[in-house]
Write a protein that holds these residues in place. Structure first.
Motif: not given
Length: 127
Positions: A91-98, A24-30, A101-110, A32-34
């Motif tokens: 993460t690519y599927l959830v954030t780019k294709v669908l 989340l630090i990298f995806a949301d703060k460090l 938001p970035n956090w939505v990729a966490l449940p399937p990956t975890l 670029p968006q997307g």
């Protein structure tokens, strides 16, 4: 095996918390968006280092042989590399294709990746 699975779940939860924080630090703060899929790499590497120590010393303690000083870490890395690829793809599927938001990729990956890597580690790595 149920005790082992419980220890695996606790150790995995600790590693997952570290993964989530770094992701989340990298995806949301460090980054670029997307570009959230690129946040998977540092998050996965940090959690990999922690999880190897936790799983080899606690989750799978007493299970299988530790005489394979080279093969064991290599097998662990192969399984984790497959997990990394799985997480990047999810993460690519959830954030780019669908376009979620970035956090939505966490449940399937975890959820999915730990189940797959547990089976592979029990059968092939820590046998």
């Amino acid at each position: 095996m149920s005790t082992q699975l419980g220890r695996y779940a606790i150790a995995g939860a600790v590693a997952a918390a570290l993964y989530s924080l770094i992701y989340l630090i990298f995806a949301d703060k460090l980054l670029p968006q997307g570009e959230a899929e690129f946040a998977v790499v540092p998050a996965f590497l940090a959690s990999l280092l922690l999880s190897f120590q936790l799983h080899s010393r606690w989750s799978f303690a007493g299970h299988g042989s530790r005489n394979e000083k080279v093969r064991l870490p290599l097998r662990f890395l192969v399984v984790q590399a497959a997990g990394l690829v799985t997480n990047v793809a999810l993460t690519y599927l959830v954030t780019k294709v669908l376009m979620e938001p970035n956090w939505v990729a966490l449940p399937p990956t975890l959820i999915l990746t730990p189940l797959l890597t547990f089976a592979a580690q029990r059968i092939w790595v820590f046998r």
